[in-house]
Design a protein around this motif. Structure first.
Motif, PDB file in Angstrom:
ATOM      1  N   ASP A  60       0.863  -1.165   0.000  1.00 42.86           N
ATOM      2  CA  ASP A  60       0.000   0.000   0.000  1.00 42.86           C
ATOM      3  C   ASP A  60       0.902   1.217   0.000  1.00 42.86           C
ATOM      4  N   PRO A  61       1.019   2.018  -1.054  1.00 40.67           N
ATOM      5  CA  PRO A  61       0.126   2.149  -2.210  1.00 40.67           C
ATOM      6  C   PRO A  61       0.593   1.473  -3.507  1.00 40.67           C
ATOM      7  N   GLU A  62       1.347   0.379  -3.448  1.00 38.24           N
ATOM      8  CA  GLU A  62       1.737  -0.286  -4.692  1.00 38.24           C
ATOM      9  C   GLU A  62       0.547  -0.907  -5.414  1.00 38.24           C
ATOM     10  N   THR A  63      -0.369  -1.503  -4.627  1.00 34.66           N
ATOM     11  CA  THR A  63      -1.539  -2.165  -5.216  1.00 34.66           C
ATOM     12  C   THR A  63      -2.340  -1.217  -6.102  1.00 34.66           C
ATOM     13  N   GLN A  64      -2.396   0.058  -5.656  1.00 35.89           N
ATOM     14  CA  GLN A  64      -3.198   1.053  -6.356  1.00 35.89           C
ATOM     15  C   GLN A  64      -2.700   1.280  -7.790  1.00 35.89           C
ATOM     16  N   VAL A  65      -1.396   1.025  -8.053  1.00 41.13           N
ATOM     17  CA  VAL A  65      -0.882   1.215  -9.421  1.00 41.13           C
ATOM     18  C   VAL A  65      -0.694  -0.101 -10.169  1.00 41.13           C
ATOM     19  N   VAL A  66      -0.659  -1.208  -9.454  1.00 38.79           N
ATOM     20  CA  VAL A  66      -0.425  -2.505 -10.105  1.00 38.79           C
ATOM     21  C   VAL A  66      -1.741  -3.116 -10.599  1.00 38.79           C
ATOM     22  N   PRO A  91      -4.660  -1.840 -11.477  1.00 36.36           N
ATOM     23  CA  PRO A  91      -5.318  -1.271 -12.661  1.00 36.36           C
ATOM     24  C   PRO A  91      -4.691  -1.758 -13.984  1.00 36.36           C
ATOM     25  N   LEU A  92      -3.482  -2.307 -13.919  1.00 35.93           N
ATOM     26  CA  LEU A  92      -2.824  -2.775 -15.145  1.00 35.93           C
ATOM     27  C   LEU A  92      -3.077  -4.266 -15.396  1.00 35.93           C
TER      28      LEU A  92
END
Ligand code: AMP
Ligand code: GLY
Length: 428
Positions: free
Chosen positions: A291-297, A299-300
């Protein structure tokens, strides 16, 4: 399929949004959730660390899967409890979550299996720890609490005085409670940090797109360490060549080591890596999505997350092809002024529609610390929002994310203005 997500931050909002995209999902539940999550999932006021409460809630809701997202309930054994009660889960059992729960354990595992990491010693006696630091006489010195400390139990000491203060605050003043009863003192690694999250069913490991967190509170990596002030994915510094090296020397050996130790790791394994002159080394393992890595991973991710959850639970990850979009994604955290130290809450957030989103849909606003009162979104935590956008390349994703940040405001809001800047410049 009905799924219960345990947790209530930006990461859980991103997980909920990814599950919402699945045609297989009928109902989403979340405990405790937050104001943003409540717009896409039914939320229940049960704390993630209330293991009895979550088991009871599961018995009531009868979800097909329970997705345990945060570190503490995983380390406390929530997955074990849910499995015993007959529920299918996503997340490691306690005997595998120890990879994050005890740095002394994870360092010893890496030493035993030859997985590259910083050289270290562990101590349960403060005087001996200080003696060792004096003997080494090499700075910066890295001092870590053995246990969980909200990402704040690591001190990089520039001289003996700072190192002594660190040992004292952890071991004697017990600033992080029991987490500091044992400390790890390790060599400082110079290099660039990369996060790689990976799905694993205990046998097969499938890395996701790489990412880069920005842990310090202020621009140019100044200020205190936080839970994370922003992220980008993929991380341009993580080349295919480095990815191959990590797969061979770190990812596969870690998953195999845990299986050999009779601690099969099932869920998302977080590799915090340092790319050093001598190659990639492990900074830390986490037993969960970042968190916050999940937020950018997420969506891809093009593959249905439900298919992955099932493949992990059934130990059939080997046969699943996981696809990524090839786009870039950027997340800028809007935090309460003062975070990670003292901050005020209850501030009204302006710029959001009734779903807690921007009306033009140019970015996705992941809620981390928000609550709804009389139809208004108010701040309720240190990290408040993770404003996230995708784009064909990193610079367009960053432009959209920052433009969206400009449209949202609350009293004393703070965000870094340089998320992704280093990655962009080193990419040229
Ligand atoms: P950790 O909680 O172990 O990830 O540590 C928090 C942060 O401290 C990491 O993301 C790094 O920026 C830094 N750090 C931890 N260990 C080291 C090390 N051995 N050398 C350099 N930096 C480190
Ligand atoms: N962003 C760092 C973590 O989730 O631990």
């Amino acid at each position: 399929m009905n799924i219960l997500i345990v947790g209530g931050g930006g990461r859980e909002h991103a997980i909920a949004a990814a599950l919402k995209r699945s045609p297989k999902v009928e109902k989403l539940f979340c405990a405790p959730g937050n104001a943003g999550i409540s717009r896409i999932a039914e939320c229940f006021p049960v704390k993630a660390t209330d293991l009895d409460g979550i088991v009871e809630l599961s018995k009531k809701l009868k979800p097909d899967y329970v997705f345990v997202a945060p570190d503490d309930p995983l380390v406390l054994g929530l997955v074990d409890r849910l499995n015993e009660a007959g529920f299918k889960t996503f997340g490691p059992r306690a005997n595998a979550a120890i990879l994050e729960g005890s740095k002394a354990f994870s360092k010893a595992l890496m030493k035993k299996y030859g997985i590259p990491t910083a050289a270290y010693e562990t101590f349960t006696d403060a005087a001996k720890a200080i003696e060792y630091i004096k003997e080494k006489n090499s700075y910066p010195a890295v001092i870590k609490c053995d246990g969980l400390a909200l990402g704040k139990g690591v001190i990089i000491a520039q001289d003996l005085a700072e190192a002594e203060d660190a040992v004292k605050s952890m071991m004697i003043d017990q600033k992080f409670g029991k987490s500091g009863a044992e400390v790890v003192i390790e060599e400082f690694m110079d290099g660039t940090e990369v996060t790689v999250l990976a799905f694993t069913d205990g046998k097969t490991v499938k890395p996701m797109v790489s990412s880069m967190d920005h842990k310090r509170a202020f621009d140019n990596d100044e200020g205190l360490n936080t839970g994370g002030m922003g992220t980008i994915a993929p991380n341009p510094l993580y080349t295919n060549e480095i990815a191959e090296e990590c797969m061979k020397n770190i990812f596969v050996p870690t998953v195999n080591a845990m299986r050999t130790e009779d601690r099969p790791f099932k869920g998302c394994l977080y590799f915090g890596l340092m790319l050093t002159k001598e190659g990639a080394k492990v900074v830390e393992y986490n037993c969960r999505f970042g968190d916050p890595e999940t937020q950018v991973v997420l969506p891809l991710l093009e593959t249905d997350l439900v298919d992955i959850i099932e493949a992990v639970y059934e130990e059939k990850l080997d046969g699943l092809d996981i696809k990524w979009s090839g786009n870039s994604c950027a997340c800028v955290v809007m935090a309460s002024g003062g975070y990670p130290e003292k901050y005020e809450t209850g501030k009204e957030i302006s710029g959001l529609n009734e779903d807690g989103q921007l009306s033009d849909g140019s970015a996705f606003v992941y809620h981390a610390g928000t609550k709804l009162e009389n139809g208004k979104f108010l701040t309720s935590g240190g990290r408040v929002l993770g404003v996230t956008a995708t784009g064909g390349d990193l610079s367009s994703a960053l432009d959209s994310a920052y433009k969206a940040v400009g449209e949202i405001s609350f009293d004393k809001a703070h965000s870094r203005t340089d998320i992704g800047r280093r990655a962009l410049s080193q990419n040229k």
